[in-house]
Motif scaffolding. Structure first.
Motif, PDB file in Angstrom:
ATOM      1  N   ASN A 128      -6.742  23.157   6.556  1.00 36.07           N
ATOM      2  CA  ASN A 128      -6.646  22.100   7.094  1.00 36.07           C
ATOM      3  C   ASN A 128      -8.277  21.754   6.800  1.00 36.07           C
ATOM      4  O   ASN A 128      -9.285  22.416   7.458  1.00 36.07           O
ATOM      5  CB  ASN A 128      -6.695  22.424   8.795  1.00 36.07           C
ATOM      6  CG  ASN A 128      -5.247  22.531   9.214  1.00 36.07           C
ATOM      7  OD1 ASN A 128      -4.907  23.495   9.482  1.00 36.07           O
ATOM      8  ND2 ASN A 128      -4.483  21.487   9.200  1.00 36.07           N
ATOM      9  N   TYR A 129      -8.410  20.688   6.110  1.00 30.74           N
ATOM     10  CA  TYR A 129      -9.775  20.241   5.449  1.00 30.74           C
ATOM     11  C   TYR A 129     -10.525  19.622   6.511  1.00 30.74           C
ATOM     12  O   TYR A 129     -10.724  18.233   6.486  1.00 30.74           O
ATOM     13  CB  TYR A 129      -9.643  19.533   4.318  1.00 30.74           C
ATOM     14  CG  TYR A 129     -10.954  19.018   3.691  1.00 30.74           C
ATOM     15  CD1 TYR A 129     -11.940  20.058   3.058  1.00 30.74           C
ATOM     16  CD2 TYR A 129     -11.518  17.867   3.668  1.00 30.74           C
ATOM     17  CE1 TYR A 129     -13.000  19.954   2.361  1.00 30.74           C
ATOM     18  CE2 TYR A 129     -12.762  17.531   3.158  1.00 30.74           C
ATOM     19  CZ  TYR A 129     -13.342  18.529   2.545  1.00 30.74           C
ATOM     20  OH  TYR A 129     -14.715  18.367   2.122  1.00 30.74           O
ATOM     21  N   ASN A 130     -11.213  20.522   7.492  1.00 26.23           N
ATOM     22  CA  ASN A 130     -11.799  19.924   8.447  1.00 26.23           C
ATOM     23  C   ASN A 130     -13.162  20.732   8.544  1.00 26.23           C
ATOM     24  O   ASN A 130     -13.365  21.159   9.808  1.00 26.23           O
ATOM     25  CB  ASN A 130     -11.321  19.954   9.966  1.00 26.23           C
ATOM     26  CG  ASN A 130      -9.931  18.748  10.060  1.00 26.23           C
ATOM     27  OD1 ASN A 130     -10.072  17.750   9.486  1.00 26.23           O
ATOM     28  ND2 ASN A 130      -8.677  19.511  10.290  1.00 26.23           N
ATOM     29  N   PRO A 131     -14.279  20.552   7.563  1.00 25.92           N
ATOM     30  CA  PRO A 131     -15.295  21.245   7.564  1.00 25.92           C
ATOM     31  C   PRO A 131     -16.331  21.297   8.808  1.00 25.92           C
ATOM     32  O   PRO A 131     -17.337  21.852   9.025  1.00 25.92           O
ATOM     33  CB  PRO A 131     -15.992  21.137   6.329  1.00 25.92           C
ATOM     34  CG  PRO A 131     -15.571  19.676   5.775  1.00 25.92           C
ATOM     35  CD  PRO A 131     -14.002  19.600   6.231  1.00 25.92           C
ATOM     36  N   HIS A 132     -16.017  19.941   9.551  1.00 30.06           N
ATOM     37  CA  HIS A 132     -16.831  19.664  10.615  1.00 30.06           C
ATOM     38  C   HIS A 132     -16.289  19.771  11.873  1.00 30.06           C
ATOM     39  O   HIS A 132     -17.165  19.737  12.966  1.00 30.06           O
ATOM     40  CB  HIS A 132     -17.037  18.092  10.704  1.00 30.06           C
ATOM     41  CG  HIS A 132     -15.761  17.299  10.769  1.00 30.06           C
ATOM     42  ND1 HIS A 132     -14.635  17.563   9.976  1.00 30.06           N
ATOM     43  CD2 HIS A 132     -15.378  16.519  11.854  1.00 30.06           C
ATOM     44  CE1 HIS A 132     -13.503  16.849  10.363  1.00 30.06           C
ATOM     45  NE2 HIS A 132     -13.923  16.135  11.384  1.00 30.06           N
ATOM     46  N   MET A 133     -15.160  20.711  11.948  1.00 30.40           N
ATOM     47  CA  MET A 133     -14.547  21.241  13.279  1.00 30.40           C
ATOM     48  C   MET A 133     -13.963  22.565  13.092  1.00 30.40           C
ATOM     49  O   MET A 133     -13.758  23.134  12.302  1.00 30.40           O
ATOM     50  CB  MET A 133     -13.267  19.884  13.603  1.00 30.40           C
ATOM     51  CG  MET A 133     -13.876  18.732  13.814  1.00 30.40           C
ATOM     52  SD  MET A 133     -12.418  17.738  14.562  1.00 30.40           S
ATOM     53  CE  MET A 133     -11.109  18.053  13.394  1.00 30.40           C
ATOM     54  N   ASN A 134     -13.865  23.006  14.246  1.00 34.19           N
ATOM     55  CA  ASN A 134     -13.119  24.279  14.695  1.00 34.19           C
ATOM     56  C   ASN A 134     -12.006  23.798  15.266  1.00 34.19           C
ATOM     57  O   ASN A 134     -11.829  22.717  15.954  1.00 34.19           O
ATOM     58  CB  ASN A 134     -13.819  25.339  15.370  1.00 34.19           C
ATOM     59  CG  ASN A 134     -15.200  25.900  14.672  1.00 34.19           C
ATOM     60  OD1 ASN A 134     -15.010  26.194  13.326  1.00 34.19           O
ATOM     61  ND2 ASN A 134     -16.197  25.906  15.231  1.00 34.19           N
ATOM     62  N   ARG A 135     -10.904  24.691  15.225  1.00 28.07           N
ATOM     63  CA  ARG A 135      -9.548  24.504  16.081  1.00 28.07           C
ATOM     64  C   ARG A 135      -9.335  25.477  17.034  1.00 28.07           C
ATOM     65  O   ARG A 135      -9.251  26.725  16.788  1.00 28.07           O
ATOM     66  CB  ARG A 135      -8.475  24.038  15.048  1.00 28.07           C
ATOM     67  CG  ARG A 135      -7.013  24.114  15.792  1.00 28.07           C
ATOM     68  CD  ARG A 135      -6.111  23.605  14.978  1.00 28.07           C
ATOM     69  NE  ARG A 135      -6.458  22.040  14.548  1.00 28.07           N
ATOM     70  CZ  ARG A 135      -5.831  21.465  13.508  1.00 28.07           C
ATOM     71  NH1 ARG A 135      -4.653  21.900  12.936  1.00 28.07           N
ATOM     72  NH2 ARG A 135      -6.269  20.323  13.303  1.00 28.07           N
ATOM     73  N   GLY A 136      -9.039  25.242  18.484  1.00 28.83           N
ATOM     74  CA  GLY A 136      -8.873  25.918  19.368  1.00 28.83           C
ATOM     75  C   GLY A 136      -7.316  25.840  19.831  1.00 28.83           C
ATOM     76  O   GLY A 136      -7.004  24.682  19.843  1.00 28.83           O
ATOM     77  N   TYR A 137      -6.675  26.973  20.355  1.00 24.86           N
ATOM     78  CA  TYR A 137      -5.377  27.003  20.583  1.00 24.86           C
ATOM     79  C   TYR A 137      -5.567  27.487  21.973  1.00 24.86           C
ATOM     80  O   TYR A 137      -5.667  28.805  22.278  1.00 24.86           O
ATOM     81  CB  TYR A 137      -4.165  27.909  19.681  1.00 24.86           C
ATOM     82  CG  TYR A 137      -4.246  27.331  18.064  1.00 24.86           C
ATOM     83  CD1 TYR A 137      -3.412  26.650  17.931  1.00 24.86           C
ATOM     84  CD2 TYR A 137      -5.337  28.193  17.143  1.00 24.86           C
ATOM     85  CE1 TYR A 137      -3.004  26.213  16.453  1.00 24.86           C
ATOM     86  CE2 TYR A 137      -5.020  27.647  16.172  1.00 24.86           C
ATOM     87  CZ  TYR A 137      -3.801  26.787  15.659  1.00 24.86           C
ATOM     88  OH  TYR A 137      -3.805  26.603  14.210  1.00 24.86           O
ATOM     89  N   LEU A 138      -4.730  26.875  22.770  1.00 22.52           N
ATOM     90  CA  LEU A 138      -4.967  27.464  24.377  1.00 22.52           C
ATOM     91  C   LEU A 138      -3.520  27.854  24.648  1.00 22.52           C
ATOM     92  O   LEU A 138      -2.631  26.637  24.532  1.00 22.52           O
ATOM     93  CB  LEU A 138      -5.335  26.393  25.484  1.00 22.52           C
ATOM     94  CG  LEU A 138      -5.249  26.830  27.051  1.00 22.52           C
ATOM     95  CD1 LEU A 138      -5.918  28.128  27.067  1.00 22.52           C
ATOM     96  CD2 LEU A 138      -5.642  25.412  27.630  1.00 22.52           C
ATOM     97  N   GLY A 139      -2.945  28.929  24.817  1.00 31.53           N
ATOM     98  CA  GLY A 139      -1.595  29.428  25.008  1.00 31.53           C
ATOM     99  C   GLY A 139      -0.952  28.754  25.961  1.00 31.53           C
ATOM    100  O   GLY A 139      -1.666  29.136  27.357  1.00 31.53           O
ATOM    101  N   LEU A 140       0.072  28.162  26.095  1.00 31.48           N
ATOM    102  CA  LEU A 140       0.903  27.723  27.156  1.00 31.48           C
ATOM    103  C   LEU A 140       2.095  28.455  27.461  1.00 31.48           C
ATOM    104  O   LEU A 140       2.466  28.879  28.503  1.00 31.48           O
ATOM    105  CB  LEU A 140       0.677  26.096  27.008  1.00 31.48           C
ATOM    106  CG  LEU A 140      -0.349  25.179  26.929  1.00 31.48           C
ATOM    107  CD1 LEU A 140      -0.238  23.665  26.950  1.00 31.48           C
ATOM    108  CD2 LEU A 140      -1.296  25.298  28.180  1.00 31.48           C
ATOM    109  N   ILE A 141       3.153  28.322  26.224  1.00 28.18           N
ATOM    110  CA  ILE A 141       4.099  28.883  26.376  1.00 28.18           C
ATOM    111  C   ILE A 141       4.373  29.807  25.289  1.00 28.18           C
ATOM    112  O   ILE A 141       4.524  29.334  24.040  1.00 28.18           O
ATOM    113  CB  ILE A 141       5.430  27.993  26.476  1.00 28.18           C
ATOM    114  CG1 ILE A 141       5.267  27.039  27.770  1.00 28.18           C
ATOM    115  CG2 ILE A 141       6.817  28.722  26.561  1.00 28.18           C
ATOM    116  CD1 ILE A 141       6.170  25.769  27.531  1.00 28.18           C
ATOM    117  N   VAL A 142       4.157  31.219  25.166  1.00 24.91           N
ATOM    118  CA  VAL A 142       4.100  32.089  24.289  1.00 24.91           C
ATOM    119  C   VAL A 142       5.175  33.161  24.550  1.00 24.91           C
ATOM    120  O   VAL A 142       4.865  34.245  25.110  1.00 24.91           O
ATOM    121  CB  VAL A 142       2.897  32.561  23.869  1.00 24.91           C
ATOM    122  CG1 VAL A 142       2.726  33.557  22.740  1.00 24.91           C
ATOM    123  CG2 VAL A 142       1.715  31.586  23.875  1.00 24.91           C
TER     124      VAL A 142
END
Length: 264
Positions: free
Chosen positions: A145-159
């Motif tokens: 994911n070419y987003n060198p300006h951002m990080n991506r967080g995943y908040l687990g909801l249904i796992v």
């Protein structure tokens, strides 16, 4: 104990994620209520209009990924549609931004309140917030994911239990309900869901905090402009530059020989 790396980041260092994490059960309840109570028309509208569409990242087989959300590039969905003048021919008889606003306020008031509260005190650090669901059997091909300006967080909801993981560089990482997994997605990765159940997380993209805000903001504007020209229905989230290079496949294969063979 988790060993954090340059691509698997410690969520605790991003204190502005606390508001969302503390309300994860409320956010999950809003999602499940929407899925259970919304009309078929509303459900379809959310996928057609409120979800980023991707033309670059591919899956193996027929299992799919679905997404819809409320915030894109730091502004709520209805305003994003207005600003970019996105046209939806199948809804030409409707006021699409107004419909998106109504759905957002009807089904996701607490999520939107948490987003607004966080962005108010952080100069709009949150950029994209949307629900992402891996359907059973999903296997996504290697990509970046070419987003060198951002990080991506995943908040687990249904796992659900089972083999649902993110393969990135040297690691296979897992989501957990009520917890954030934060990644630098500029590294090649490929997630999968080898269970019989859906997995849903809240995807939260945010500016990298170790870079000057002006720099990352300007980069985002240029990148989103390019992506919206390529595909306005991407909502600026995905683009052609997300495709993994041959070098990415080679690097990945050194650590994951079997997966490399499959990918090639």
């Amino acid at each position: 104990m988790t060993t954090f790396t340059e691509y698997n980041l410690d969520p605790k260092q991003f204190t502005f994620l606390k508001e969302l994490q503390e309300n994860w059960q409320v956010i999950r309840d809003e999602f499940t209520n929407f899925k259970n109570q919304a009309s078929q028309e509303e459900l379809q509208f959310s996928l057609d209009v409120m979800g980023p569409k991707n033309k670059t990242i591919k899956t193996k087989g027929n299992s799919k990924y679905s997404a819809f959300g409320v915030l894109f590039q730091g502004i709520f969905i209805e305003e994003y549609i207005r600003v970019h003048q996105i046209q939806y021919p199948q809804y030409e008889s409707q006021d699409v931004p107004q419909k998106a606003l109504e759905l957002r306020e009807k089904y996701f008031p607490l999520l939107c309140s948490a987003i607004a509260k966080t962005n108010e005190i952080t100069d709009n650090v949150l950029r994209n917030v949307y629900f992402g669901t891996f359907h059973p059997g999903l296997d996504v091909k290697l990509h970046v994911n070419y987003n060198p300006h951002m990080n991506r967080g995943y908040l687990g909801l249904i796992v659900p239990p089972g083999d649902i993981a993110m393969k990135i560089c040297h690691d296979q990482l897992y989501w957990h309900e009520g917890e954030f997994l934060v990644l630098d997605h500029s590294y090649p990765h490929c997630p999968h869901n080898y269970t019989d159940y859906d997995r849903t997380v809240l995807v939260v993209d945010f500016f990298k905090t170790d870079k000057p805000r002006l720099e990352v903001s300007q980069f985002e504007q240029e990148l989103v402009k390019e992506r919206m020209q390529e595909n306005p229905y991407s909502l600026g989230v995905f683009g052609k530059n997300d495709k993994a290079s041959e070098e990415d496949f080679i690097k990945y294969g050194l650590s994951h020989q079997l997966e490399w063979d499959k990918a090639l």
